[in-house]
Design a protein around this motif. Structure first.
Motif, PDB file in Angstrom:
ATOM      1  N   GLU A 132       0.859  -1.173   0.000  1.00  0.00           N
ATOM      2  CA  GLU A 132       0.000   0.000   0.000  1.00  0.00           C
ATOM      3  C   GLU A 132       0.898   1.227   0.000  1.00  0.00           C
ATOM      4  O   GLU A 132       1.614   1.462   0.972  1.00  0.00           O
ATOM      5  CB  GLU A 132      -0.883  -0.031   1.256  1.00  0.00           C
ATOM      6  CG  GLU A 132      -2.048   0.896   1.181  1.00  0.00           C
ATOM      7  CD  GLU A 132      -2.835   0.901   2.488  1.00  0.00           C
ATOM      8  OE1 GLU A 132      -2.652  -0.012   3.305  1.00  0.00           O
ATOM      9  OE2 GLU A 132      -3.590   1.852   2.695  1.00  0.00           O
ATOM     10  N   ARG A 133       0.887   1.969  -1.052  1.00  0.00           N
ATOM     11  CA  ARG A 133       1.684   3.178  -1.200  1.00  0.00           C
ATOM     12  C   ARG A 133       3.126   2.984  -0.743  1.00  0.00           C
ATOM     13  O   ARG A 133       3.651   3.688   0.122  1.00  0.00           O
ATOM     14  CB  ARG A 133       1.045   4.318  -0.408  1.00  0.00           C
ATOM     15  CG  ARG A 133      -0.390   4.589  -0.904  1.00  0.00           C
ATOM     16  CD  ARG A 133      -0.814   5.989  -0.678  1.00  0.00           C
ATOM     17  NE  ARG A 133      -0.863   6.318   0.723  1.00  0.00           N
ATOM     18  CZ  ARG A 133      -0.652   7.524   1.205  1.00  0.00           C
ATOM     19  NH1 ARG A 133      -0.317   8.495   0.402  1.00  0.00           N
ATOM     20  NH2 ARG A 133      -0.740   7.747   2.484  1.00  0.00           N
ATOM     21  N   GLY A 134       3.765   1.993  -1.309  1.00  0.00           N
ATOM     22  CA  GLY A 134       5.178   1.780  -1.019  1.00  0.00           C
ATOM     23  C   GLY A 134       5.439   1.099   0.308  1.00  0.00           C
ATOM     24  O   GLY A 134       6.580   0.944   0.707  1.00  0.00           O
ATOM     25  N   VAL A 135       4.375   0.710   1.004  1.00  0.00           N
ATOM     26  CA  VAL A 135       4.561   0.057   2.288  1.00  0.00           C
ATOM     27  C   VAL A 135       4.119  -1.409   2.200  1.00  0.00           C
ATOM     28  O   VAL A 135       2.981  -1.697   1.852  1.00  0.00           O
ATOM     29  CB  VAL A 135       3.771   0.787   3.387  1.00  0.00           C
ATOM     30  CG1 VAL A 135       3.905   0.049   4.705  1.00  0.00           C
ATOM     31  CG2 VAL A 135       4.247   2.213   3.525  1.00  0.00           C
TER      32      VAL A 135
ATOM     33  N   GLN B  73      17.274  -3.802  -1.440  1.00  0.00           N
ATOM     34  CA  GLN B  73      16.935  -3.167  -0.168  1.00  0.00           C
ATOM     35  C   GLN B  73      18.197  -2.702   0.560  1.00  0.00           C
ATOM     36  O   GLN B  73      18.213  -1.630   1.158  1.00  0.00           O
ATOM     37  CB  GLN B  73      16.121  -4.142   0.694  1.00  0.00           C
ATOM     38  CG  GLN B  73      15.644  -3.585   2.018  1.00  0.00           C
ATOM     39  CD  GLN B  73      14.655  -2.435   1.870  1.00  0.00           C
ATOM     40  OE1 GLN B  73      14.204  -2.123   0.774  1.00  0.00           O
ATOM     41  NE2 GLN B  73      14.347  -1.778   2.974  1.00  0.00           N
TER      42      GLN B  73
ATOM     43  N   LEU C 128      19.095   1.009   2.052  1.00  0.00           N
ATOM     44  CA  LEU C 128      19.341   1.252   3.478  1.00  0.00           C
ATOM     45  C   LEU C 128      20.730   1.837   3.731  1.00  0.00           C
ATOM     46  O   LEU C 128      20.930   2.591   4.669  1.00  0.00           O
ATOM     47  CB  LEU C 128      19.173  -0.041   4.273  1.00  0.00           C
ATOM     48  CG  LEU C 128      17.744  -0.573   4.367  1.00  0.00           C
ATOM     49  CD1 LEU C 128      17.697  -1.809   5.241  1.00  0.00           C
ATOM     50  CD2 LEU C 128      16.808   0.487   4.920  1.00  0.00           C
TER      51      LEU C 128
ATOM     52  N   SER D 123      14.524   6.934  -2.569  1.00  0.00           N
ATOM     53  CA  SER D 123      13.637   5.776  -2.595  1.00  0.00           C
ATOM     54  C   SER D 123      12.446   5.963  -1.668  1.00  0.00           C
ATOM     55  O   SER D 123      12.569   6.458  -0.561  1.00  0.00           O
ATOM     56  CB  SER D 123      14.397   4.531  -2.179  1.00  0.00           C
ATOM     57  OG  SER D 123      13.490   3.500  -1.942  1.00  0.00           O
ATOM     58  N   ASP D 124      11.297   5.548  -2.143  1.00  0.00           N
ATOM     59  CA  ASP D 124      10.068   5.681  -1.379  1.00  0.00           C
ATOM     60  C   ASP D 124       9.715   4.407  -0.624  1.00  0.00           C
ATOM     61  O   ASP D 124       8.813   4.381   0.174  1.00  0.00           O
ATOM     62  CB  ASP D 124       8.916   5.993  -2.342  1.00  0.00           C
ATOM     63  CG  ASP D 124       8.420   7.397  -2.139  1.00  0.00           C
ATOM     64  OD1 ASP D 124       9.008   8.097  -1.299  1.00  0.00           O
ATOM     65  OD2 ASP D 124       7.461   7.795  -2.812  1.00  0.00           O
ATOM     66  N   LEU D 125      10.445   3.336  -0.944  1.00  0.00           N
ATOM     67  CA  LEU D 125      10.068   2.033  -0.408  1.00  0.00           C
ATOM     68  C   LEU D 125      10.257   1.966   1.105  1.00  0.00           C
ATOM     69  O   LEU D 125      11.271   2.370   1.639  1.00  0.00           O
ATOM     70  CB  LEU D 125      10.924   0.956  -1.073  1.00  0.00           C
ATOM     71  CG  LEU D 125      10.741  -0.456  -0.548  1.00  0.00           C
ATOM     72  CD1 LEU D 125       9.325  -0.927  -0.760  1.00  0.00           C
ATOM     73  CD2 LEU D 125      11.721  -1.391  -1.229  1.00  0.00           C
ATOM     74  N   LEU D 126       9.252   1.468   1.775  1.00  0.00           N
ATOM     75  CA  LEU D 126       9.338   1.308   3.211  1.00  0.00           C
ATOM     76  C   LEU D 126       8.723  -0.036   3.566  1.00  0.00           C
ATOM     77  O   LEU D 126       7.649  -0.369   3.091  1.00  0.00           O
ATOM     78  CB  LEU D 126       8.540   2.432   3.869  1.00  0.00           C
ATOM     79  CG  LEU D 126       8.764   2.682   5.348  1.00  0.00           C
ATOM     80  CD1 LEU D 126      10.209   2.997   5.627  1.00  0.00           C
ATOM     81  CD2 LEU D 126       7.887   3.826   5.808  1.00  0.00           C
ATOM     82  N   LEU D 127       9.419  -0.813   4.355  1.00  0.00           N
ATOM     83  CA  LEU D 127       8.885  -2.113   4.726  1.00  0.00           C
ATOM     84  C   LEU D 127       8.348  -2.062   6.143  1.00  0.00           C
ATOM     85  O   LEU D 127       9.098  -1.849   7.080  1.00  0.00           O
ATOM     86  CB  LEU D 127       9.980  -3.185   4.654  1.00  0.00           C
ATOM     87  CG  LEU D 127      10.744  -3.296   3.344  1.00  0.00           C
ATOM     88  CD1 LEU D 127      11.770  -4.402   3.435  1.00  0.00           C
ATOM     89  CD2 LEU D 127       9.787  -3.547   2.200  1.00  0.00           C
ATOM     90  N   LEU D 128       7.037  -2.227   6.267  1.00  0.00           N
ATOM     91  CA  LEU D 128       6.458  -2.260   7.608  1.00  0.00           C
ATOM     92  C   LEU D 128       6.209  -3.712   7.969  1.00  0.00           C
ATOM     93  O   LEU D 128       5.577  -4.441   7.232  1.00  0.00           O
ATOM     94  CB  LEU D 128       5.118  -1.528   7.646  1.00  0.00           C
ATOM     95  CG  LEU D 128       5.147  -0.021   7.606  1.00  0.00           C
ATOM     96  CD1 LEU D 128       3.787   0.515   8.030  1.00  0.00           C
ATOM     97  CD2 LEU D 128       6.219   0.546   8.498  1.00  0.00           C
TER      98      LEU D 128
END
Lengths: 622, 181
Positions: free
Chosen positions: A221-224, A377, A381, A388-393
């Motif tokens: 969802e939106r990069g998450v 990734q 990091l 980068s917009d990617l974020l891993l929750l």
């Protein structure tokens, strides 16, 4: 102390310098390392061109004898000293290993960490994993021509706290800085660039490896990324396919194995070869030639499909139940990512494709896709891709809690809570004059402690004697972005605060890890000291540079004259220490400077929160 | 200037820039959550030093706690009450509307009977869950109205009933899962 990074998160202090980072897929059967070079993620092969390192370590009386291919060749000749599939054991306790893997030979010690028996003595699963990681690190360093600034290591989505902690310990032992542990299915999805899609996406990752099967449902969802559900079978994989073919050959040929280990190995080779042929053609030619045993035959795709149909059906059943857990239907899945060498088998692809009613993603080598995603990734990091917009929750996979009176579990962090998270709860004494309290940390959904998994125990001592129920003991659970847990307990009424931190009981304590690192390096003592000194100097330079830059910007706004002079004097001490030869001295000066500028850092951080709020307020009302 | 703690001064609503009310705009909440995560998730500081990582993790944990509280209607109502200086009350405080307690007991009995109701179990359970859900719906609406009108005593009683209902709903859910299997 890179103060600059507050205003520009994600950037390193030297934005133009490319930092070396790698992604590592530490697998049950094979392990790989990958990196991003010139914008492309690729796996790094060994000298003979193999990207895959068999996750096998062989020991002799001197220690490690072989890792990888050579070790795997030893497996049949020297089974007791060859450790394979160590990933199945990492983070497990004595009782858990004895229960699930009775054939594993363990040293009988009182040690909290289980040790596998080898000619080199007892070795822990962490040490064996560290050997595999070291081999991959050496490969990366040789191939990239420099030390790694950090790595991302992948773990199965279902790995619990202790398994994650143990994986981190192994990395530390191998001299690697872990930027983050990420889930294998998430890494595979990243490799396919699914994170770059604009719309929300629901993804299934189907991972059929050598010996394990996993199915995970992810939501982007939106990069998450979020893991919605995961399940699997730790005893289902390519090995079962090979064995099915061997059984068919035995039935067809009338050959008997009769404890003939040589023939058995040969038949497995013939079976694998046939399996590979059948990924591209309709018929495989089989030729058995081992001592007196000889046979030739043909295996058609149709017959082969019949042999493995029930295995494939088992994976589809797991897919169904995972979808149920996520409250989704097969038609809700928008992308299906195929991972693991066994997904090359045509029947597997066809069946999965039919179940999800769509084409499945197979363009990236299914053996390499997880390592490739981890490399992408790691590159982000380490600071090479500041935009980068990617974020891993991630979420806590199982509830975390504490044992209360009567053997009951009190959940403090419920499952599926997004991490990082910190939660506190108050407990009290149950006896008059009680001065100590035993705390038992558990993981699991059940109400009774005996049905949950024990993560560790510790004692809080020095509680001032009081009437029962009057002491106020605050227990704080903190889970960091890697899913690792720290528990602290503080007695509050007395003002005398005691605090304890624990780690899972079958991981290793920091002390044990330090001892192991020292042991492994005792022949290179001076090198180590030099390395430590150099590391401290680099850290000092980084800190001073960042502090100067920050203070030039806003020291006047955030600091009184007195505070500023305190920081500057601590900085001068650090500069002097940096010129010396004593790494401890530098370390201490660094710590002092950190302490002196703590309030400054916090104020800058707050100002960033404030700016952010103001920024969005304006855009909201525009 | 006082040395500020990174987060404790703002309440959850202020952190998310929302009006203090348990009628939360979920779209705005979600959007702000993503923005704050992007800013403070520890991954944004993976290459930074220990101290920054720690501060970022603290803020991110606070952001997560705030989001989890505001997104959950009951937790949000409890939090609103706390902000007005009222404790929801310990479970030992048993003063409760007798009529409500009677209804509770009946539901619980129905739930126990469902376990051996045979073929009709699923239909019965579904109808019971429908009752529970619609009661929760009414109570949550009332609670929000009373909270917004600052009538904390009434709101507190409603929240305690709400807590009971959520608990029995969970039990019904567990029974449903058992029937499925």
């Amino acid at each position: 102390m890179a103060l600059l990074q507050i205003s520009e998160p994600g950037q390193s202090t030297a934005p133009h310098q490319h930092r070396l980072a790698a992604g590592i897929d530490l697998g049950t059967t094979n392990s790989l390392v990958a990196t991003v070079r010139s914008g492309l993620a690729e796996t790094l092969p060994d000298a003979s061109g193999n990207a895959m390192l068999p996750s096998v370590v062989c020991f002799d009386s001197h220690g490690v004898a072989a890792i990888g291919v050579q070790a795997r060749e030893q497996a049949a000749l020297n089974p007791h000293n060859t450790i394979s599939s160590v990933k199945r054991l990492i983070g497990l306790s004595h009782a858990e290993i004895a229960g699930s893997y009775p054939f594993v030979r363990l040293e009988s010690t009182d040690d909290s960490v289980p040790r596998l028996s080898t000619a080199a003595g007892g070795v822990t699963a962490i040490e064996v994993s560290a050997q595999i990681l070291s081999a991959l690190r050496d490969r990366a360093v040789a191939s990239l021509g420099g030390d790694l600034a950090g790595v991302v290591i992948t773990v199965p989505a279902y790995f619990d706290d202790s398994q994650r902690q143990a994986t981190k310990d192994a990395a530390q032992l191998a001299g690697l800085k872990v930027l983050r542990l990420i889930n294998e299915p998430t890494a595979a999805a990243i490799a396919y660039g699914i994170d770059k899609k604009d719309s929300d996406t629901t993804i299934a990752v189907y991972d059929l490896g050598g010996g394990t099967f996993d199915i995970s449902i992810l939501k982007l969802e939106r990069g998450v990324f979020e893991v919605l559900a995961t399940a699997g079978d730790t005893a289902l994989g390519g090995d079962d396919i090979d064995n099915a073919i061997v059984q068919w050959i035995l039935d067809e040929s009338g050959l008997g194995i009769d404890n003939d280990a040589g023939l058995q190995r040969h038949l497995l080779d013939v079976a694998r070869n046939a399996k590979h042929q059948l990924s591209g053609s309709a018929v495989a030619e089989l030729k058995v030639e081992s001592g007196p045993s000889a046979w030739t035959g043909q295996l058609s795709r149709e017959t082969f499909d019949g042999l493995i149909e029930s295995l494939v059906d088992r994976t589809i059943r797991a897919c169904k139940s995972t979808l149920n857990d996520a409250s989704l239907n097969a038609s809700d899945i928008e992308e299906v990512v195929m991972v693991g060498g066994s997904t090359r088998v045509p029947l597997v692809r066809e069946t999965v494709s039919a179940f999800f009613k769509q084409d499945v993603l197979t363009s990236i080598d299914p053996d390499e896709v997880v390592a490739v995603g981890a490399a992408l990734q790691a590159d982000i990091l380490v600071g090479n891709k500041p935009d980068s917009d990617l974020l891993l929750l991630d979420v806590v996979p199982l509830s975390l809690g504490i044992e209360t009176m009567g053997g009951l579990t009190e959940h403090i962090i419920p499952r599926n809570t997004t991490i990082p998270v910190a939660r506190a709860q108050e407990f009290t004494t149950y006896k008059d004059g009680q001065t100590a309290m035993a705390l038992h940390v558990v993981q699991g959904e059940r109400d009774l402690v005996q049905d949950c998994r024990s993560l560790g125990r510790f004692e809080l001592r020095g509680i001032p004697p009081m009437v029962a129920g009057q002491a106020r003991i605050q227990v704080t659970f903190q889970v960091d972005a890697d899913g690792l847990l720290t528990v602290a307990a503080t007695e509050q009424t007395s003002g005398v605060a005691a605090e304890v931190h624990i780690k899972p009981s079958y991981g290793l304590s920091d002390g044990e890890i330090e001892t192991m690192i020292r042991d492994s390096m005792k022949h290179a003592e001076s090198d180590v000291q030099l390395r430590m000194l150099q590391e401290q100097r680099v850290e000092a330079d980084r800190t001073i540079e960042a502090l100067d830059a920050a203070m030039q910007k806003d020291a006047e706004a955030f600091l009184s004259a007195e505070e500023k002079s305190q920081i500057l004097s601590a900085k001068d001490t650090l500069i002097a220490a940096r010129e010396g030869e004593d790494s401890d001295q530098i370390k201490k000066a660094l710590r002092d400077l950190e302490a002196a500028s703590q309030a400054y850092v916090a104020r800058r951080m707050n100002a960033t929160v404030g700016d952010l709020m103001r920024g969005t307020t304006i855009s909201n009302y525009e | 200037m006082n040395a500020p703690q990174p987060d404790v001064r703002q309440n959850f609503f202020e952190l998310f820039e929302l009006p203090v009310s348990c009628s939360v705009d979920r779209v705005a909440l979600r959007s702000k959550y993503m923005t704050l995560q992007r800013q403070f998730h520890p991954d944004r500081y993976a290459a930074a030093d220990e101290q920054h990582r720690r501060v970022a993790a603290q803020i991110a944990a606070r952001v997560n706690e705030a989001h989890d509280t505001l997104i959950n209607p009951l937790k949000c109502a409890e939090y609103c009450l706390t902000l007005q200086g009222v404790d929801v009350g310990a479970e030992t405080d048993s003063s409760m509307d007798p009529q409500f307690l009677m209804e509770q007991m009946e539901w619980r009995e129905t739930l126990e009977d469902i376990n051996d109701a045979g073929d009709d179990a699923e239909r019965q359970l579904e109808s019971l869950r429908e009752d529970i859900r619609s009661t929760i719906e009414t109570i949550s609406k009332d609670t929000r109205a009373h909270l917004d009108a600052n009538e904390v005593v009434v709101a507190r009683d409603l929240i305690r009933k709400w807590q009971f209902l959520v608990k029995i709903d969970k039990e019904a859910q567990a029974v449903a899962a058992k029937l499925d299997a």
